[in-house]
Design a protein around this motif. Structure first.
Motif, PDB file in Angstrom:
ATOM      1  N   PRO A 100       0.815  -1.222   0.000  1.00  0.00           N
ATOM      2  CA  PRO A 100       0.000   0.000   0.000  1.00  0.00           C
ATOM      3  C   PRO A 100       0.849   1.271   0.000  1.00  0.00           C
ATOM      4  N   LEU A 101       1.084   1.786  -1.194  1.00  0.00           N
ATOM      5  CA  LEU A 101       1.811   3.053  -1.347  1.00  0.00           C
ATOM      6  C   LEU A 101       0.873   4.164  -1.800  1.00  0.00           C
ATOM      7  N   GLY A 102      -0.425   3.961  -1.561  1.00  0.00           N
ATOM      8  CA  GLY A 102      -1.385   5.030  -1.810  1.00  0.00           C
ATOM      9  C   GLY A 102      -1.251   6.107  -0.745  1.00  0.00           C
ATOM     10  N   PRO A 103      -1.932   7.234  -0.932  1.00  0.00           N
ATOM     11  CA  PRO A 103      -1.702   8.406  -0.075  1.00  0.00           C
ATOM     12  C   PRO A 103      -2.167   8.264   1.368  1.00  0.00           C
ATOM     13  N   GLU A 104      -2.901   7.202   1.711  1.00  0.00           N
ATOM     14  CA  GLU A 104      -3.376   7.082   3.095  1.00  0.00           C
ATOM     15  C   GLU A 104      -2.223   6.960   4.075  1.00  0.00           C
ATOM     16  N   GLY A 108       4.485  -8.441 -11.655  1.00  0.00           N
ATOM     17  CA  GLY A 108       3.090  -8.619 -11.257  1.00  0.00           C
ATOM     18  C   GLY A 108       2.898  -9.363  -9.952  1.00  0.00           C
ATOM     19  N   LEU A 109       3.836  -9.186  -9.006  1.00  0.00           N
ATOM     20  CA  LEU A 109       3.772  -9.920  -7.739  1.00  0.00           C
ATOM     21  C   LEU A 109       3.089  -9.132  -6.619  1.00  0.00           C
ATOM     22  N   VAL A 110       2.542  -7.951  -6.958  1.00  0.00           N
ATOM     23  CA  VAL A 110       1.902  -7.126  -5.932  1.00  0.00           C
ATOM     24  C   VAL A 110       0.392  -7.021  -6.120  1.00  0.00           C
ATOM     25  N   GLY A 111      -0.142  -7.780  -7.061  1.00  0.00           N
ATOM     26  CA  GLY A 111      -1.578  -7.797  -7.237  1.00  0.00           C
ATOM     27  C   GLY A 111      -2.080  -6.880  -8.329  1.00  0.00           C
ATOM     28  N   PRO A 112      -3.407  -6.839  -8.524  1.00  0.00           N
ATOM     29  CA  PRO A 112      -3.991  -6.124  -9.657  1.00  0.00           C
ATOM     30  C   PRO A 112      -4.076  -4.611  -9.488  1.00  0.00           C
ATOM     31  N   VAL A 113      -3.813  -4.102  -8.281  1.00  0.00           N
ATOM     32  CA  VAL A 113      -3.888  -2.660  -8.046  1.00  0.00           C
ATOM     33  C   VAL A 113      -2.476  -2.107  -7.931  1.00  0.00           C
ATOM     34  N   ALA A 114      -2.178  -1.057  -8.685  1.00  0.00           N
ATOM     35  CA  ALA A 114      -0.853  -0.435  -8.610  1.00  0.00           C
ATOM     36  C   ALA A 114      -0.590   0.033  -7.196  1.00  0.00           C
ATOM     37  N   PRO A 115       0.633  -0.175  -6.653  1.00  0.00           N
ATOM     38  CA  PRO A 115       0.933   0.269  -5.294  1.00  0.00           C
ATOM     39  C   PRO A 115       0.584   1.728  -5.039  1.00  0.00           C
ATOM     40  N   SER A 116       0.776   2.588  -6.025  1.00  0.00           N
ATOM     41  CA  SER A 116       0.479   4.012  -5.841  1.00  0.00           C
ATOM     42  C   SER A 116      -1.011   4.277  -5.671  1.00  0.00           C
ATOM     43  N   LYS A 117      -1.848   3.297  -6.015  1.00  0.00           N
ATOM     44  CA  LYS A 117      -3.309   3.433  -5.906  1.00  0.00           C
ATOM     45  C   LYS A 117      -3.889   2.617  -4.751  1.00  0.00           C
ATOM     46  N   LEU A 118      -3.066   1.822  -4.101  1.00  0.00           N
ATOM     47  CA  LEU A 118      -3.549   0.931  -3.046  1.00  0.00           C
ATOM     48  C   LEU A 118      -3.347   1.574  -1.673  1.00  0.00           C
ATOM     49  N   ASN A 119      -4.439   1.837  -0.974  1.00  0.00           N
ATOM     50  CA  ASN A 119      -4.355   2.394   0.365  1.00  0.00           C
ATOM     51  C   ASN A 119      -4.329   1.290   1.415  1.00  0.00           C
ATOM     52  N   ASP A 156      11.231  16.638  14.099  1.00  0.00           N
ATOM     53  CA  ASP A 156      11.520  17.708  13.150  1.00  0.00           C
ATOM     54  C   ASP A 156      10.213  18.420  12.821  1.00  0.00           C
ATOM     55  N   PRO A 157      10.144  19.736  13.068  1.00  0.00           N
ATOM     56  CA  PRO A 157       8.873  20.446  12.843  1.00  0.00           C
ATOM     57  C   PRO A 157       8.408  20.449  11.392  1.00  0.00           C
ATOM     58  N   THR A 158       9.280  20.078  10.453  1.00  0.00           N
ATOM     59  CA  THR A 158       8.853  20.008   9.051  1.00  0.00           C
ATOM     60  C   THR A 158       8.282  18.642   8.682  1.00  0.00           C
ATOM     61  N   TRP A 159       8.284  17.691   9.636  1.00  0.00           N
ATOM     62  CA  TRP A 159       7.898  16.329   9.302  1.00  0.00           C
ATOM     63  C   TRP A 159       6.477  16.241   8.781  1.00  0.00           C
ATOM     64  N   VAL A 160       5.557  17.014   9.309  1.00  0.00           N
ATOM     65  CA  VAL A 160       4.174  16.953   8.838  1.00  0.00           C
ATOM     66  C   VAL A 160       4.117  17.249   7.338  1.00  0.00           C
ATOM     67  N   THR A 161       4.862  18.248   6.912  1.00  0.00           N
ATOM     68  CA  THR A 161       4.904  18.605   5.488  1.00  0.00           C
ATOM     69  C   THR A 161       5.617  17.543   4.670  1.00  0.00           C
ATOM     70  N   VAL A 162       6.760  17.095   5.182  1.00  0.00           N
ATOM     71  CA  VAL A 162       7.562  16.109   4.453  1.00  0.00           C
ATOM     72  C   VAL A 162       6.819  14.779   4.330  1.00  0.00           C
ATOM     73  N   SER A 163       6.189  14.335   5.417  1.00  0.00           N
ATOM     74  CA  SER A 163       5.484  13.050   5.370  1.00  0.00           C
ATOM     75  C   SER A 163       4.310  13.102   4.399  1.00  0.00           C
ATOM     76  N   ASP A 164       3.636  14.244   4.327  1.00  0.00           N
ATOM     77  CA  ASP A 164       2.535  14.376   3.373  1.00  0.00           C
ATOM     78  C   ASP A 164       3.050  14.255   1.941  1.00  0.00           C
ATOM     79  N   ASN A 165       4.218  14.832   1.682  1.00  0.00           N
ATOM     80  CA  ASN A 165       4.818  14.736   0.346  1.00  0.00           C
ATOM     81  C   ASN A 165       5.202  13.299   0.019  1.00  0.00           C
ATOM     82  N   ILE A 166       5.749  12.585   1.014  1.00  0.00           N
ATOM     83  CA  ILE A 166       6.086  11.176   0.806  1.00  0.00           C
ATOM     84  C   ILE A 166       4.829  10.369   0.496  1.00  0.00           C
ATOM     85  N   LYS A 167       3.782  10.575   1.301  1.00  0.00           N
ATOM     86  CA  LYS A 167       2.552   9.815   1.117  1.00  0.00           C
ATOM     87  C   LYS A 167       1.969   9.995  -0.283  1.00  0.00           C
ATOM     88  N   ARG A 168       2.071  11.201  -0.802  1.00  0.00           N
ATOM     89  CA  ARG A 168       1.438  11.494  -2.083  1.00  0.00           C
ATOM     90  C   ARG A 168       2.298  11.129  -3.291  1.00  0.00           C
TER      91      ARG A 168
END
Length: 429
Positions: free
Chosen positions: A195-199, A245-256, A387-399
């Motif tokens: 699950p590399l979707g944005p959740e 194709g070892l991660v299933g039918p949904v692209a990791p970027s779309k799987l939450n 790190d006070p920037t983590w909220v911003t950085v983690s959101d960028n990673i998630k997306r």
């Protein structure tokens, strides 16, 4: 200076004493024992009325007021999706609560808005927090984020599907790939669910990066998002797992995460990374599931044991209302082993203190099924939440991290873009 007691002497102290959290004196304008009302804004951990956190907080606050007549505590529960934003709005408007329980604290610490732990807690109480959690709750040498409950991540596998495929738990990436191929050959929908979707992509990403000696930050605490190890990690994942194709039918970027967990509970996933509550849900549904440490890269080798990912939620105390003494008294009560263990057990999480986590089983101990997660937590690496920037950085990673393994993705370019934006966030803060 941050008062810290770790290592063998500290363990002896903590195991020998029931830590008490005592306020260290009173500020001008402190709410004295016996008068006033404190406000705690807390995240809602339940997902329906039956599992709501309200029952826990109602009991704790009622019992606390009985022990401290005249001090009342009002608890406002907010959804996880809203609480960070709403507490930030309250602070900005000059209406900070006395306390908050949520997922981040460092931005408030950087603004000088929070009491430090040594303004609230005794030396013994500060030493009672599990070391990885105390480190993550500290800015420099000062503890501001008091860890409340935590969890760690392990690799789950469906034992029934593994038996049908004739495979065993993987120890290296090569093993994981071979197992995933065997599961695919048996028609398993998601041999490995990624699950590399944005959740919550930042959790899955860190798990993989740590298993190759990388991660989000270097030993000095500076971001190392586009390190050579991380680039190699995502190149391997793209080429060896996603492309075949070892991660299933949904692209990791779309799987939450929620969707991956749901597929696991429906018996459609061979392997995925999970935390204690998923293990309990799976077993409750009759799924034979086991949990093991995340396999390591073949570069590191099966003998290596890199840290697992740990996650914690943070209690913090705001200075604005000057209620240091009363806050200390309330924290003393909340962090008693019986209360912390009850909350952790309620949601299949792990308590944050040594004394609460050492007692396994029983009415005041953690569920014995969760002990392997506790063992992993003791050596875990947490997100760089200090790190006070983590909220911003983690959101960028998630997306964005999922794009690294898309068919047209370039792992190096994606990671360098994330790193560039992290550097920009540092400069703006």
């Amino acid at each position: 200076m941050r008062r810290r007691i770790f290592g063998a002497p500290a363990t002896a102290v903590v195991l020998g004493l029931l830590a008490s959290l005592t306020g260290c004196g009173a500020d001008s304008g402190d709410t004295a024992d016996g008068e006033g009302t404190l406000q705690l804004v807390a995240a809602e951990y339940g997902d329906n009325p039956a599992t709501s956190s309200k029952a826990f907080w109602d009991k704790v606050t009622t019992d606390f007021t009985a022990a401290h007549p005249g001090i009342k505590v009002k608890v406002d529960l907010r959804p996880w999706a809203d609480i960070d934003r709403e507490v930030s709005r309250m602070v900005k408007a000059g209406k900070a609560p006395d306390m908050a329980l949520m997922g981040s604290y460092s931005d408030f610490a950087a603004q000088g808005k929070l009491y430090s732990a040594d303004e609230l807690l005794s030396v013994t109480a500060e030493a009672n927090f599990l070391e990885p959690l105390a480190e993550a709750g500290s800015v420099g040498s000062t503890l501001y984020g008091l860890p409340f409950v935590a969890s760690s991540r392990l690799l789950f596998y469906n034992d029934t599907l593994f038996e049908k495929a004739g495979i065993k738990a993987p120890k290296t990436w090569a093993d994981l790939k071979a197992d995933a191929q065997a599961l695919k050959n048996k028609g398993v929908k998601f041999p490995y669910a990624m699950p590399l979707g944005p959740e919550e992509a930042h959790a899955e990403a860190l798990i993989w990066e740590l298993s190759n000696g990388g991660g989000y930050a270097d030993s000095s605490g500076n971001y190392s998002l586009a390190s050579d190890q991380n680039i190699k990690t995502w190149s391997w994942v793209k080429e060896q797992l996603v492309a075949p194709g070892l991660v299933g039918p949904v692209a990791p970027s779309k799987l939450n995460r929620a969707d991956a967990f749901a597929e696991f509970l429906n018996g459609n996933v061979g392997m995925l990374n999970g935390y204690p509550s998923l293990l309990h849900e799976a077993r409750a549904k009759g799924i034979k599931v086991n949990a093991v440490p995340m396999p390591v890269s073949d570069t590191l080798g099966a003998g290596e044991t890199p840290p697992t990912v740990g996650v914690a939620d943070w209690m913090m105390a705001f200075k604005q209302n000057g209620n240091r003494k009363a806050i200390g008294q309330f924290l003393d009560f909340v962090y008693q082993d019986k209360n912390l263990s009850e909350f952790a057990n309620r949601y299949h999480l792990l308590p944050s203190t040594t004394s609460a986590s050492r007692a396994l089983g029983g009415s005041n101990g953690i569920d014995t099924n969760d002990t392997q997660f506790l063992t992993a937590l003791r050596g875990a690496q947490l997100y760089p939440v200090n790190d006070p920037t983590w909220v911003t950085v983690s959101d960028n990673i998630k997306r964005n991290i999922g794009r690294a393994v898309d068919p047209d993705g370039n792992p190096k370019a994606v990671l360098e873009d994330i790193a560039t934006k992290a550097t920009a966030a540092k400069k703006q803060h």
